[in-house]
Design an enzyme around this catalytic site. Sequence first.
Site, short mmCIF file in Angstrom:
data_model
loop_
_atom_site.label_atom_id
_atom_site.label_comp_id
_atom_site.label_asym_id
_atom_site.label_seq_id
_atom_site.Cartn_x
_atom_site.Cartn_y
_atom_site.Cartn_z
N CYS A 143 0.68 -1.07 0.02
CA CYS A 143 0.02 0.03 0.01
C CYS A 143 0.76 1.24 0.14
CB CYS A 143 -1.04 0.22 1.01
SG CYS A 143 -1.99 -1.43 1.40
N HIS B 211 -9.30 3.56 -1.40
CA HIS B 211 -7.90 3.21 -1.10
C HIS B 211 -7.53 2.26 -2.41
CE1 HIS B 211 -4.00 2.01 0.30
NE2 HIS B 211 -4.52 1.12 1.38
N1 COA Z 1 -16.75 1.72 4.49
C1 COA Z 1 -18.14 2.03 4.00
N2 COA Z 1 -18.77 1.36 3.32
C2 COA Z 1 -18.45 0.27 2.75
C3 COA Z 1 -17.18 -0.05 2.76
C4 COA Z 1 -16.28 0.75 3.75
N3 COA Z 1 -15.05 0.52 3.92
N4 COA Z 1 -16.93 -1.05 1.97
C5 COA Z 1 -18.04 -1.38 1.49
N5 COA Z 1 -18.74 -0.56 1.71
C6 COA Z 1 -20.39 -0.48 1.24
C7 COA Z 1 -20.42 -0.48 -0.03
O1 COA Z 1 -20.89 0.70 -0.63
C8 COA Z 1 -21.85 -1.39 -0.31
O2 COA Z 1 -22.84 -0.44 0.13
P1 COA Z 1 -24.32 -0.51 -0.61
O3 COA Z 1 -24.92 -1.86 -0.36
O4 COA Z 1 -25.14 0.49 -0.08
O5 COA Z 1 -23.99 -0.19 -2.23
C9 COA Z 1 -22.08 -2.39 1.11
O6 COA Z 1 -20.87 -1.84 1.93
C10 COA Z 1 -21.25 -3.78 0.57
O7 COA Z 1 -19.93 -3.49 -0.13
P2 COA Z 1 -19.07 -4.76 -0.74
O8 COA Z 1 -18.33 -4.30 -1.79
O9 COA Z 1 -20.13 -5.79 -0.88
O10 COA Z 1 -18.38 -4.95 0.63
P3 COA Z 1 -17.55 -6.11 1.14
O11 COA Z 1 -18.37 -6.92 2.34
O12 COA Z 1 -17.28 -6.77 -0.06
O13 COA Z 1 -16.08 -5.53 1.70
C11 COA Z 1 -14.50 -5.11 3.44
C12 COA Z 1 -16.09 -4.75 2.96
C13 COA Z 1 -14.74 -4.21 4.66
C14 COA Z 1 -14.35 -6.33 3.60
C15 COA Z 1 -13.66 -4.34 2.47
O14 COA Z 1 -14.27 -2.97 2.07
C16 COA Z 1 -12.34 -4.53 2.76
O15 COA Z 1 -11.55 -5.62 2.75
N6 COA Z 1 -11.62 -3.36 3.17
C17 COA Z 1 -10.35 -3.24 3.71
C18 COA Z 1 -9.33 -3.02 2.54
C19 COA Z 1 -8.13 -3.38 3.19
O16 COA Z 1 -7.61 -4.31 3.69
N7 COA Z 1 -7.01 -2.51 2.33
C20 COA Z 1 -5.73 -2.55 2.76
C21 COA Z 1 -5.41 -1.74 4.01
S1 COA Z 1 -3.65 -2.02 4.37
#
Ligand code: COA
Length: 386
Positions: free
Chosen positions: A87, A336
Amino acid sequence: MRDVAVVGVGCTEFGERWSASFRDLFVTAGTLALEDAGISGERIDALYVGNMSAGRFIEQEHIGALIADFAGLATNHIPSTRVEAACASGGLAFRQAVIAVASGMEDVVVAAGVEKMTDVGTGVSVDTLAGAADREWEGFAGATFPGLYAMIATDYMHRYPLTREQLAEVAVKNHENGSKNPIAQFQNRITVDTVLSSSLVADPLRLFDCSPITDGAAAVVVVPLERAREFTDSPVRVLASAQASDTIALHDRRDISTLDATVAAGKRALERSRLTHRDIDLVEVHDCFTIAEICAIEDLGFCAKGEAGRLTAEGVTALGGDIPVNPSGGLKACGHPVGATGVKQICEVVTQIRGEAAGRQVDAEIGMTHNVGGTGATVVVHILGA
Ligand code: COA
């Protein structure tokens, strides 16, 4: 070594960009940066591109050459190099550009970052991101990035006075800032209750404690300071560039609630710039999870360990506060796209210093960026000034 300046910045919209390919994203950001610097592609001497994992996200490798080709520069035969540090790939690509110009080797260098993450499902993206941790000791045992940062949050909350509500305030503040940033993935305001009632991802972290999965690209043009006025009336000088590393696995760390690489890179950047914390008007930190912003503010030395939660809840890190943190909306609201984030941070600080940040403008002459790879095995810190 020569002094270095940024004379052009460009950023795509961040989000689920299903109608834009990896190539489209890069070319859009690069074109915006060149237009901003008032130059065409023939002036570019070298390219550095931050990208974490195109191999897994879009099954494409050899990114340096691909980017030069689709930027229309293949027949110019310029050096084009992919930079990878998870990242922190974007921040490190910017650092390579700064070093190339400072050394006198190159004059007009583009530093860019790009990631196209949403072409695969959540399972593949979470597993790909887990490759930034120690696969043998962490990934194979089931640890994901939300899981690793949840361990940091649990340890931190056990040792320091941070409430669940204060942690949520980081996301509330960053969504507020993101609502004023036209490129942000999330431009909706939220409350502490939104965070606390969102789904649990890895205890104690909930959905709104996490940065999302994002497509996007950012690019900047770097030149010697002595030539900067050829390109713009408002060059922004690179006052310091610092990088530090640490163990890749959390279990080998002295203390998992303090990112020692952040401490080291932050100190080096301040020493090199001969500035103190009081001189810094804003900081873009790596808030991949809310707890990461809390640790970053403290580890960079803006307050003592254990104070960041209270200061966040009191508004000290908000746009009008003493030290605005993540005016862009940070990784939480802006999104991100892992390879692009570090360059987007540079774009935001340059935009703020030029006074072009509109509704999220802070009073800024000097700004800092803080870009983290993994759980802190790579950290890149830059200080830029008017
Ligand atoms: N914050 C707020 N809303 C979020 C979100 C977040 N981080 N991620 C997804 N959403 C929302 C989407 O917009 C969607 O909304 P909607 O239903 O109104 O359209 C809903 O949540 C579901 O989205 P989806 O893409 O299916 O989420 P997901 O369950 O597949 O993924 C996480 C959610 C948290 C698992 C994923 O965002 C993640 O892994 N984040 C961390 C990324 C990371 O590790 N980056 C590197 C860091 S070093």
